[in-house]
Design a protein around this motif. Structure first.
Motif, PDB file in Angstrom:
ATOM      1  N   PHE A  49       0.808  -1.220   0.000  1.00 20.42           N
ATOM      2  CA  PHE A  49       0.000   0.000   0.000  1.00 20.42           C
ATOM      3  C   PHE A  49       0.838   1.264   0.000  1.00 20.42           C
ATOM      4  O   PHE A  49       0.301   2.373  -0.014  1.00 20.42           O
ATOM      5  CB  PHE A  49      -0.826   0.032   1.297  1.00 20.42           C
ATOM      6  CG  PHE A  49       0.085  -0.157   2.482  1.00 20.42           C
ATOM      7  CD1 PHE A  49       0.765   0.909   3.047  1.00 20.42           C
ATOM      8  CD2 PHE A  49       0.350  -1.429   2.952  1.00 20.42           C
ATOM      9  CE1 PHE A  49       1.667   0.716   4.084  1.00 20.42           C
ATOM     10  CE2 PHE A  49       1.257  -1.626   3.997  1.00 20.42           C
ATOM     11  CZ  PHE A  49       1.913  -0.550   4.547  1.00 20.42           C
ATOM     12  N   SER A  50       2.175   1.148   0.036  1.00 18.97           N
ATOM     13  CA  SER A  50       3.008   2.314   0.364  1.00 18.97           C
ATOM     14  C   SER A  50       2.994   3.394  -0.712  1.00 18.97           C
ATOM     15  O   SER A  50       3.477   4.503  -0.489  1.00 18.97           O
ATOM     16  CB  SER A  50       4.448   1.890   0.682  1.00 18.97           C
ATOM     17  OG  SER A  50       5.044   1.229  -0.414  1.00 18.97           O
ATOM     18  N   THR A  92      -0.639   1.323  -7.998  1.00 20.78           N
ATOM     19  CA  THR A  92      -1.835   1.194  -7.165  1.00 20.78           C
ATOM     20  C   THR A  92      -2.183  -0.287  -7.014  1.00 20.78           C
ATOM     21  O   THR A  92      -1.658  -1.149  -7.731  1.00 20.78           O
ATOM     22  CB  THR A  92      -3.035   1.913  -7.801  1.00 20.78           C
ATOM     23  OG1 THR A  92      -3.381   1.234  -9.017  1.00 20.78           O
ATOM     24  CG2 THR A  92      -2.709   3.371  -8.103  1.00 20.78           C
ATOM     25  N   PHE A  93      -3.110  -0.577  -6.107  1.00 20.30           N
ATOM     26  CA  PHE A  93      -3.553  -1.963  -5.943  1.00 20.30           C
ATOM     27  C   PHE A  93      -4.073  -2.513  -7.271  1.00 20.30           C
ATOM     28  O   PHE A  93      -3.749  -3.630  -7.664  1.00 20.30           O
ATOM     29  CB  PHE A  93      -4.662  -2.063  -4.887  1.00 20.30           C
ATOM     30  CG  PHE A  93      -4.149  -2.050  -3.478  1.00 20.30           C
ATOM     31  CD1 PHE A  93      -3.270  -3.020  -3.033  1.00 20.30           C
ATOM     32  CD2 PHE A  93      -4.564  -1.075  -2.583  1.00 20.30           C
ATOM     33  CE1 PHE A  93      -2.812  -3.029  -1.728  1.00 20.30           C
ATOM     34  CE2 PHE A  93      -4.104  -1.070  -1.274  1.00 20.30           C
ATOM     35  CZ  PHE A  93      -3.219  -2.049  -0.846  1.00 20.30           C
ATOM     36  N   ARG A  94      -4.888  -1.753  -7.965  1.00 22.46           N
ATOM     37  CA  ARG A  94      -5.455  -2.217  -9.233  1.00 22.46           C
ATOM     38  C   ARG A  94      -4.349  -2.467 -10.255  1.00 22.46           C
ATOM     39  O   ARG A  94      -4.378  -3.463 -10.985  1.00 22.46           O
ATOM     40  CB  ARG A  94      -6.463  -1.194  -9.760  1.00 22.46           C
ATOM     41  CG  ARG A  94      -7.065  -1.564 -11.104  1.00 22.46           C
ATOM     42  CD  ARG A  94      -8.202  -0.620 -11.474  1.00 22.46           C
ATOM     43  NE  ARG A  94      -9.428  -0.964 -10.772  1.00 22.46           N
ATOM     44  CZ  ARG A  94     -10.315  -1.842 -11.227  1.00 22.46           C
ATOM     45  NH1 ARG A  94     -10.117  -2.482 -12.363  1.00 22.46           N
ATOM     46  NH2 ARG A  94     -11.428  -2.074 -10.541  1.00 22.46           N
ATOM     47  N   ASP A 105       1.056  -7.472   1.236  1.00 22.73           N
ATOM     48  CA  ASP A 105       1.651  -7.323   2.565  1.00 22.73           C
ATOM     49  C   ASP A 105       1.088  -6.045   3.172  1.00 22.73           C
ATOM     50  O   ASP A 105       1.354  -4.948   2.667  1.00 22.73           O
ATOM     51  CB  ASP A 105       3.171  -7.263   2.383  1.00 22.73           C
ATOM     52  CG  ASP A 105       3.915  -6.768   3.607  1.00 22.73           C
ATOM     53  OD1 ASP A 105       3.444  -7.013   4.727  1.00 22.73           O
ATOM     54  OD2 ASP A 105       4.994  -6.138   3.438  1.00 22.73           O
ATOM     55  N   LEU A 106       0.299  -6.173   4.265  1.00 23.91           N
ATOM     56  CA  LEU A 106      -0.487  -5.054   4.772  1.00 23.91           C
ATOM     57  C   LEU A 106      -0.171  -4.735   6.228  1.00 23.91           C
ATOM     58  O   LEU A 106      -0.107  -5.631   7.072  1.00 23.91           O
ATOM     59  CB  LEU A 106      -1.977  -5.375   4.619  1.00 23.91           C
ATOM     60  CG  LEU A 106      -2.415  -5.761   3.195  1.00 23.91           C
ATOM     61  CD1 LEU A 106      -3.857  -6.233   3.177  1.00 23.91           C
ATOM     62  CD2 LEU A 106      -2.209  -4.607   2.226  1.00 23.91           C
ATOM     63  N   ARG A 107      -0.002  -3.448   6.515  1.00 23.27           N
ATOM     64  CA  ARG A 107       0.281  -2.978   7.871  1.00 23.27           C
ATOM     65  C   ARG A 107      -0.694  -1.864   8.194  1.00 23.27           C
ATOM     66  O   ARG A 107      -0.833  -0.906   7.425  1.00 23.27           O
ATOM     67  CB  ARG A 107       1.730  -2.486   7.954  1.00 23.27           C
ATOM     68  CG  ARG A 107       2.689  -3.611   7.579  1.00 23.27           C
ATOM     69  CD  ARG A 107       4.060  -3.115   7.167  1.00 23.27           C
ATOM     70  NE  ARG A 107       4.787  -4.224   6.560  1.00 23.27           N
ATOM     71  CZ  ARG A 107       6.029  -4.576   6.869  1.00 23.27           C
ATOM     72  NH1 ARG A 107       6.689  -3.898   7.774  1.00 23.27           N
ATOM     73  NH2 ARG A 107       6.607  -5.585   6.268  1.00 23.27           N
ATOM     74  N   GLY A 122       6.276   3.941   8.066  1.00 22.12           N
ATOM     75  CA  GLY A 122       7.038   5.180   8.243  1.00 22.12           C
ATOM     76  C   GLY A 122       6.121   6.376   8.418  1.00 22.12           C
ATOM     77  O   GLY A 122       6.251   7.157   9.360  1.00 22.12           O
ATOM     78  N   LEU A 123       5.187   6.543   7.493  1.00 19.85           N
ATOM     79  CA  LEU A 123       4.155   7.567   7.551  1.00 19.85           C
ATOM     80  C   LEU A 123       2.799   6.878   7.384  1.00 19.85           C
ATOM     81  O   LEU A 123       2.736   5.664   7.220  1.00 19.85           O
ATOM     82  CB  LEU A 123       4.376   8.602   6.445  1.00 19.85           C
ATOM     83  CG  LEU A 123       5.700   9.367   6.476  1.00 19.85           C
ATOM     84  CD1 LEU A 123       5.908  10.112   5.162  1.00 19.85           C
ATOM     85  CD2 LEU A 123       5.753  10.333   7.655  1.00 19.85           C
ATOM     86  N   TYR A 124       1.740   7.667   7.411  1.00 19.45           N
ATOM     87  CA  TYR A 124       0.402   7.111   7.197  1.00 19.45           C
ATOM     88  C   TYR A 124       0.055   7.145   5.709  1.00 19.45           C
ATOM     89  O   TYR A 124       0.452   8.071   4.987  1.00 19.45           O
ATOM     90  CB  TYR A 124      -0.646   7.906   7.981  1.00 19.45           C
ATOM     91  CG  TYR A 124      -0.652   7.620   9.455  1.00 19.45           C
ATOM     92  CD1 TYR A 124      -1.534   6.683  10.006  1.00 19.45           C
ATOM     93  CD2 TYR A 124       0.216   8.281  10.321  1.00 19.45           C
ATOM     94  CE1 TYR A 124      -1.550   6.423  11.359  1.00 19.45           C
ATOM     95  CE2 TYR A 124       0.217   8.021  11.688  1.00 19.45           C
ATOM     96  CZ  TYR A 124      -0.666   7.096  12.201  1.00 19.45           C
ATOM     97  OH  TYR A 124      -0.664   6.828  13.545  1.00 19.45           O
ATOM     98  N   GLY A 125      -0.700   6.126   5.296  1.00 19.61           N
ATOM     99  CA  GLY A 125      -1.176   6.071   3.925  1.00 19.61           C
ATOM    100  C   GLY A 125      -2.681   6.176   3.865  1.00 19.61           C
ATOM    101  O   GLY A 125      -3.317   6.828   4.697  1.00 19.61           O
ATOM    102  N   ALA A 126      -3.270   5.493   2.902  1.00 18.53           N
ATOM    103  CA  ALA A 126      -4.703   5.592   2.644  1.00 18.53           C
ATOM    104  C   ALA A 126      -5.526   4.894   3.718  1.00 18.53           C
ATOM    105  O   ALA A 126      -5.043   4.023   4.447  1.00 18.53           O
ATOM    106  CB  ALA A 126      -5.019   4.997   1.276  1.00 18.53           C
TER     107      ALA A 126
END
Length: 322
Positions: A49-50, A92-94, A105-107, A122-126
């Protein structure tokens, strides 16, 4: 001996592969459609997702205190460095799904003052739910493709937060979720018959026990080399492969190089993509070249910036070796 250990050799050779592999599972040989998914080769992405990470967000709970202190002292300048070394994917995921990625791999973490859950590195994403709906929409268009969602790091989450995430997963994917079944029966032909397209792995035993739709993280062991040098990465992956896979489980081989604080300081004006991505991919391709699939073969192989080099085609080719 690994393919190469010097990033300078590949700086100007960042070949990107954009082949359409959006339906590769449905096109597998009939023999492999009857094999458990643990016995076929599946490309995956690391910190999937990064690409959504946002410079305007706080430092995430996954960051060490040294990073927090740097950002506190130097503000946006330090945050830009964190961003450069935290982003591990461009697609992107798509786009990843269209290229052939089937393991994510998801956090996930909470964020102070926000009711939603967010992806972090490290930072926040979606926001998590938005991304899951994007993935679900893609599965509607590709009903014979199966996806692994591996929630392996869950930060600062209380029981209510876990239940919120599980409720979102159940709501979004509904009957597409493959419940925990005998791993030897997780073959494509079985899943197609049931309409199951998504396997969720959740690394929190207490939550998993209450939800038969969630697979324990124990089913998804993952070999993380945790080194900065490509030859060492290959040697560690080889050592684990030689030792043999644990029976009755899926298996992740991480073809990634992991920066240290020293690495970041040495290449402070550059990024993980510039310094590590292609060298790691070339070397994990080297690692794969004499491997096969099957109960003792490779299963899920993941990388950073999966569009680079021939990573995805190299993984998929393992399924067609004689």
């Amino acid at each position: 001996m690994a393919a190469t250990g010097d990033s300078s050799n590949v700086e100007n050779a960042k070949v990107e592969n954009d082949a359409d592999n959006s339906d590769w599972m449905s096109k597998l040989p009939e023999k492999l459609r009857c094999e458990p998914l643990k016995n076929i080769a599946i490309p995956g992405s690391h910190d999937s997702f990064s690409y959504t990470l946002d410079l305007n967000t706080p430092v995430s709970p996954s960051s060490p205190d040294t990073v927090r202190n740097l950002v506190s002292a130097f503000g946006n300048m330090a945050k830009k460095i964190v961003y450069s070394w935290s982003v591990t994917q461009s697609l992107t995921f798509r786009q990843q799904l269209d290229r052939g990625i089937r393991y994510f791999d998801l956090r996930v973490s909470t964020m102070n003052g926000k009711p939603e859950l967010y992806f972090v590195h490290g930072l926040y994403g979606a926001e998590v739910g938005t991304c899951l709906r994007e993935i679900k929409a893609w599965t509607d268009e590709h009903p014979k493709e199966v996806i692994f969602l591996d929630f392996n790091h869950l930060y600062e989450m209380q029981e209510a937060d876990h239940e919120q995430l599980v409720a979102t997963l159940l709501s979004v994917f509904d009957s597409k979720l493959c419940p925990v079944i005998n791993i030897e029966t997780t073959a494509l032909n079985v899943l197609w018959e049931k309409g199951w397209q998504v396997l969720v792995f959740y690394h929190h035993h207490g939550i998993v026990q209450d939800h038969p739709e969630l697979w324990s993280g124990d089913f998804m062991p993952s070999v993380w080399p945790n080194v900065t040098e490509a030859p060492k990465m290959v040697n560690l992956l080889e050592a684990h492969f030689t030792r043999g896979r644990p029976p009755g489980k899926f298996y992740v081989s991480q073809g990634v190089l992991t920066p240290t604080g020293t690495t970041v300081l040495q290449y402070i004006s550059r990024s993980l993509k510039d310094v590590f991505a292609l060298i790691a991919i070339k070397n994990v391709q080297y690692f794969m070249k004499d491997k096969a699939v099957g109960p003792k073969g490779l299963n899920i192989i993941i990388a950073d910036f999966v569009e680079m080099g021939d990573f995805i085609p190299s993984v998929l080719a393992l399924n067609h070796k004689a």
